[in-house]
Design an enzyme around this catalytic site. Sequence first.
Site, PDB file in Angstrom:
ATOM      1  N   LEU A  85     -10.499   6.921   2.141  1.00 48.33           N
ATOM      2  CA  LEU A  85     -10.001   7.839   3.173  1.00 48.33           C
ATOM      3  C   LEU A  85      -8.650   8.369   2.712  1.00 48.33           C
ATOM      4  CD1 LEU A  85     -10.651   5.739   6.403  1.00 48.33           C
ATOM      5  CD2 LEU A  85     -11.615   8.002   5.949  1.00 48.33           C
ATOM      6  N   CYS A 132      19.588 -22.781 -16.580  1.00 50.12           N
ATOM      7  CA  CYS A 132      18.339 -22.961 -15.827  1.00 50.12           C
ATOM      8  C   CYS A 132      18.576 -24.000 -14.724  1.00 50.12           C
ATOM      9  CB  CYS A 132      17.232 -23.432 -16.771  1.00 50.12           C
ATOM     10  SG  CYS A 132      15.755 -23.989 -15.893  1.00 50.12           S
ATOM     11  N   GLU A 147     -16.131  -3.803   7.268  1.00 51.87           N
ATOM     12  CA  GLU A 147     -15.047  -4.525   6.622  1.00 51.87           C
ATOM     13  C   GLU A 147     -15.199  -6.015   6.940  1.00 51.87           C
ATOM     14  OE1 GLU A 147     -13.368  -2.096   5.172  1.00 51.87           O
ATOM     15  OE2 GLU A 147     -11.407  -2.923   4.668  1.00 51.87           O
ATOM     16  N   LYS A 176      -1.509   5.235   8.392  1.00 52.53           N
ATOM     17  CA  LYS A 176      -1.034   3.883   8.082  1.00 52.53           C
ATOM     18  C   LYS A 176       0.198   3.561   8.923  1.00 52.53           C
ATOM     19  CE  LYS A 176      -3.519   2.634   4.350  1.00 52.53           C
ATOM     20  NZ  LYS A 176      -2.887   2.113   3.172  1.00 52.53           N
ATOM     21  N   LYS A 224      -7.928   0.546  11.649  1.00 49.02           N
ATOM     22  CA  LYS A 224      -8.254   0.491  10.219  1.00 49.02           C
ATOM     23  C   LYS A 224      -8.137  -0.978   9.836  1.00 49.02           C
ATOM     24  CE  LYS A 224      -7.433   2.575   5.744  1.00 49.02           C
ATOM     25  NZ  LYS A 224      -7.645   1.374   4.981  1.00 49.02           N
ATOM     26  N   TYR A 228     -18.493   0.075  10.860  1.00 46.03           N
ATOM     27  CA  TYR A 228     -18.088   1.378  11.404  1.00 46.03           C
ATOM     28  C   TYR A 228     -18.910   2.540  10.857  1.00 46.03           C
ATOM     29  CZ  TYR A 228     -15.484   0.537   7.170  1.00 46.03           C
ATOM     30  OH  TYR A 228     -15.153   0.181   5.895  1.00 46.03           O
ATOM     31  N   ASP A 268      -7.919  -4.301   7.850  1.00 44.16           N
ATOM     32  CA  ASP A 268      -7.376  -4.590   6.529  1.00 44.16           C
ATOM     33  C   ASP A 268      -8.167  -5.747   5.920  1.00 44.16           C
ATOM     34  OD1 ASP A 268      -5.860  -4.509   4.310  1.00 44.16           O
ATOM     35  OD2 ASP A 268      -4.079  -5.415   5.198  1.00 44.16           O
ATOM     36  N   CYS A 327      11.122 -27.213 -20.571  1.00 40.06           N
ATOM     37  CA  CYS A 327      11.696 -27.249 -19.218  1.00 40.06           C
ATOM     38  C   CYS A 327      10.624 -27.778 -18.262  1.00 40.06           C
ATOM     39  CB  CYS A 327      12.124 -25.839 -18.810  1.00 40.06           C
ATOM     40  SG  CYS A 327      12.561 -25.716 -17.071  1.00 40.06           S
ATOM     41  N   CYS A 345      16.439 -27.337 -15.946  1.00 36.57           N
ATOM     42  CA  CYS A 345      16.722 -28.133 -17.149  1.00 36.57           C
ATOM     43  C   CYS A 345      18.131 -27.922 -17.699  1.00 36.57           C
ATOM     44  CB  CYS A 345      15.684 -27.839 -18.226  1.00 36.57           C
ATOM     45  SG  CYS A 345      15.870 -26.198 -18.947  1.00 36.57           S
ATOM     46  N   CYS A 369      14.522 -18.895 -18.613  1.00 36.87           N
ATOM     47  CA  CYS A 369      14.907 -20.144 -19.244  1.00 36.87           C
ATOM     48  C   CYS A 369      14.096 -20.175 -20.536  1.00 36.87           C
ATOM     49  CB  CYS A 369      14.521 -21.321 -18.345  1.00 36.87           C
ATOM     50  SG  CYS A 369      14.491 -22.897 -19.226  1.00 36.87           S
ATOM     51  N   ASP A 411       0.837  -1.203   0.000  1.00 36.88           N
ATOM     52  CA  ASP A 411       0.000   0.000   0.000  1.00 36.88           C
ATOM     53  C   ASP A 411       0.871   1.252   0.000  1.00 36.88           C
ATOM     54  OD1 ASP A 411      -1.959  -1.788   0.236  1.00 36.88           O
ATOM     55  OD2 ASP A 411      -2.826  -1.012   2.097  1.00 36.88           O
ATOM     56  N   GLU A 449      -9.760   4.608  15.887  1.00 36.37           N
ATOM     57  CA  GLU A 449     -10.159   3.197  15.870  1.00 36.37           C
ATOM     58  C   GLU A 449      -9.284   2.446  14.870  1.00 36.37           C
ATOM     59  OE1 GLU A 449     -13.853   4.878  14.209  1.00 36.37           O
ATOM     60  OE2 GLU A 449     -14.038   2.975  13.126  1.00 36.37           O
TER      61      GLU A 449
HETATM   62  S1  IVH Z   1     -14.508   4.937   7.765  1.00 32.25           S
HETATM   63  C1  IVH Z   1     -15.888   7.422   3.734  1.00 32.25           C
HETATM   64  N1  IVH Z   1     -13.433   3.302   9.428  1.00 32.25           N
HETATM   65  O1  IVH Z   1     -10.690   1.817   4.745  1.00 32.25           O
HETATM   66  C2  IVH Z   1     -15.117   6.271   4.168  1.00 32.25           C
HETATM   67  N2  IVH Z   1     -13.065   2.909   7.121  1.00 32.25           N
HETATM   68  O2  IVH Z   1      -9.163   3.452   2.875  1.00 32.25           O
HETATM   69  C3  IVH Z   1     -15.310   6.116   5.643  1.00 32.25           C
HETATM   70  N3  IVH Z   1     -11.723   0.906   6.658  1.00 32.25           N
HETATM   71  O3  IVH Z   1     -13.297   2.546   2.522  1.00 32.25           O
HETATM   72  C4  IVH Z   1     -14.660   4.917   6.057  1.00 32.25           C
HETATM   73  N4  IVH Z   1     -11.431   0.292   8.738  1.00 32.25           N
HETATM   74  O4  IVH Z   1     -13.150   0.137   3.575  1.00 32.25           O
HETATM   75  C5  IVH Z   1     -13.588   3.610   8.141  1.00 32.25           C
HETATM   76  N5  IVH Z   1     -12.567   1.902  11.033  1.00 32.25           N
HETATM   77  C6  IVH Z   1     -12.725   2.206   9.769  1.00 32.25           C
HETATM   78  C7  IVH Z   1     -12.168   1.436   8.739  1.00 32.25           C
HETATM   79  C8  IVH Z   1     -12.346   1.817   7.427  1.00 32.25           C
HETATM   80  C9  IVH Z   1     -11.178  -0.005   7.476  1.00 32.25           C
HETATM   81  C10 IVH Z   1     -11.614   0.870   5.187  1.00 32.25           C
HETATM   82  C11 IVH Z   1     -12.904   1.179   4.486  1.00 32.25           C
HETATM   83  C12 IVH Z   1     -12.599   2.439   3.716  1.00 32.25           C
HETATM   84  C13 IVH Z   1     -11.134   2.300   3.514  1.00 32.25           C
HETATM   85  C14 IVH Z   1     -10.504   3.618   3.157  1.00 32.25           C
END
Ligand code: IVH
Length: 694
Positions: A89, A425, A185, A331, A121, A237, A123, A448, A428, A443, A39, A119
């Site tokens: 975001l 290689c 998510e 991040k 994020k 969320y 993944d 092969c 082979c 190769c 990312d 809070e």
């Molecule tokens: S709030 C308008 N809260 O991250 C978007 N997003 O990179 C408001 N995500 O699209 C999103 N955890 O898919 C929000 N605690 C969290 C999140 C979260 C993961 C994701 C979500 C969003 C993306 C943005």
Amino acid sequence: MDRQPPQDRDIRAEILHLRAEVVRHNDLYHRRAEPEISDAEFDALERRLRRLEADHPDLAPGESPAGRPGADSDARFPSAPHSRPMLSLANSYESDEVVAFVDRARRSLDVDDLRFTVEPKMDGVAVAVRYRDGCLVRGLTRGDGAQGDVITANVATLCQIPGELTAGWRGLLPAGTDAWEARGEAYLGLERFRQVNAEREAEGLAALANPRNATAGTLKTLDSDEVRRRGLSVCFYEFLLLDDEDRPLDGGFDDHRQELALIRRLGLPVNDFLREASTVEEIQSCLDELESLRAGLDYQIDGAVIKVDERQWQEALGSTAKAPRWGLAFKFAAEEAVTTLREITLQVGRTGVITPVAELEPVLLAGTTVSRATLHNWEEMERKDIRVGDRVVVVKGGDIIPKVLRVLVDERSGDEEPQPRPSTCPVCDEPTHQVEGEVALRCGNPLCPAVVAGRLRHFAGREACDIDGLGGRSIELFLAEELVRTPADLFRLDPAVVAELPGWGEKSAARLQSGLNQAPVRPWAAKIFALGIPQVGVSTARTLATYHRDLEALLAADPDALAELPDLGPIVGAAVHGFLHGPGAALLEDLRTVGFFLDHEDAPAPVDETREGWFAGKTVVLTGTLESMGRAEAKGLIEGQGGKITGSVSKRTDAVVAGEKAGSKLAKAEELGVEVLDEAAFLERLASGGDGAS
Ligand code: IVH
């Protein structure tokens, strides 16, 4: 002739290159769930592109993909519009950016005592679930942000998503409302991820690369029972109150803390970690706290989300086209671990590319034990001066495939050995070569064994023939027993012979046989992908299938016709033609003899230029939002009349259908003098049939 000064030409070339890269990586991440870069690397690409575009607006006009949410749309699912666009975001990596975010919010609202929340994020993969009258009525993916794929049956299998709400839910909503949506998510917990991989390994299937990709793939599975078995989790969320027509309404909560509490009381899960902060220092300490908890969580997070808490201030700040101004993603750096590089082994892929792989002292990293990491290619290895015996720092690139980040040079004893480029290689022994303009060492031997095995694995893979019961280990065994060499040989396998092989029996041989019997009725696009044509991924295979409905039609297309297809261009067009009429010809013939191709494949109807209708034979671009129908419907109606939809406006475009909030494509159409149809004119043309009224 190009009259730009050379320096401008270079910048323009870089902008165009970066745009192509951003589009490609968006597609890899969102649609194919197979990201190649982290990312952070993607964000760096996008930032560089944005800066060049801002500094040189005249050098590369037209629409930029920077900041556009990547589409995860999948043609196998119907799509539907979101009640309100699903935005992204803004990302940040440094505390300075957090300071700037807080300052900006305070200054533009002119409020000093703003409250923020912090809070995790998550993944995972964004999903929206909609309830009406207490029942789950729809599940959507993010798609392109405006339209998502309908995955209701799949989300309904998640045990944390109730099909029906428990009594009393009505009292939680404002009077007179009964429809709402929660966004969150979906993810695969780490423990569950390890279990799934252990099960797959026992079945001889390839391990899933990481939880996020596994989640994306699972949500796009056509068999809902399979989705249930995977055991996905979810965490929400965002809450949206809806009116009778699914349009967003105000209300339900006053701040983000209440928003999450409401979602929880309605019976959907939210994350337990939620902190409040009023100063940058407090925010920073919440970020530090979350980062310190990260390694112990049973799910992956890639950072924290900082939000303005109060709804009234969120509304006052509003959103750009891409992201809300009231939120910021911070991040975390990719998790790192230090270990010893024991050995460098060489992997030969189905196209002959030789990849150096680091065999590591096993080490725990981001929830999984890592014992191998890719070294990409020799240029990269030499640039980083990676040697056998080195202490190395490994990261998961975007928490995906681990890679060796750097060497701890100070810890060298002097016994470390560089690994020379192989002249032959490793499988082979044929001489290796480097194609001009490529970094990869290859190769060149089409026979092969590694190349042959790679081709068979590709042919049997999920996106290709998806042959049940045929994993990597079985292929190795069949090759070792000299039962197969080409994909067509698979169809000549004798079940009685297979049943006698070590680890096989009558049941598993019968399962394989039935998997093979299904291969000829796989979608035509999947069969084209299975051929392993150079430069042809899943999405190009779909395009080829749409415009050339069976093998005869595909073989009859000349390189120019192929190059004209949407998103192909001359290089891919030539590669496809070259393969089908060159090295791939024998494979096609062989597959034909075993009945792999059907006379009339099942591709979606191609553009029919002879069909009646105003749009017949016309190339049309859709932009903006139409009130009377969604994008997919508009596309279907135009294609139904024999029109073709393309993504960008050029002199060859016949018409641009411009709905509400049409942007740069409309401007481009006006600049080029292309006919623009507003919604009323569009509906009129649709209705005007073949009488050519214009
Ligand atoms: S709030 C308008 N809260 O991250 C978007 N997003 O990179 C408001 N995500 O699209 C999103 N955890 O898919 C929000 N605690 C969290 C999140 C979260 C993961 C994701 C979500 C969003 C993306 C943005």
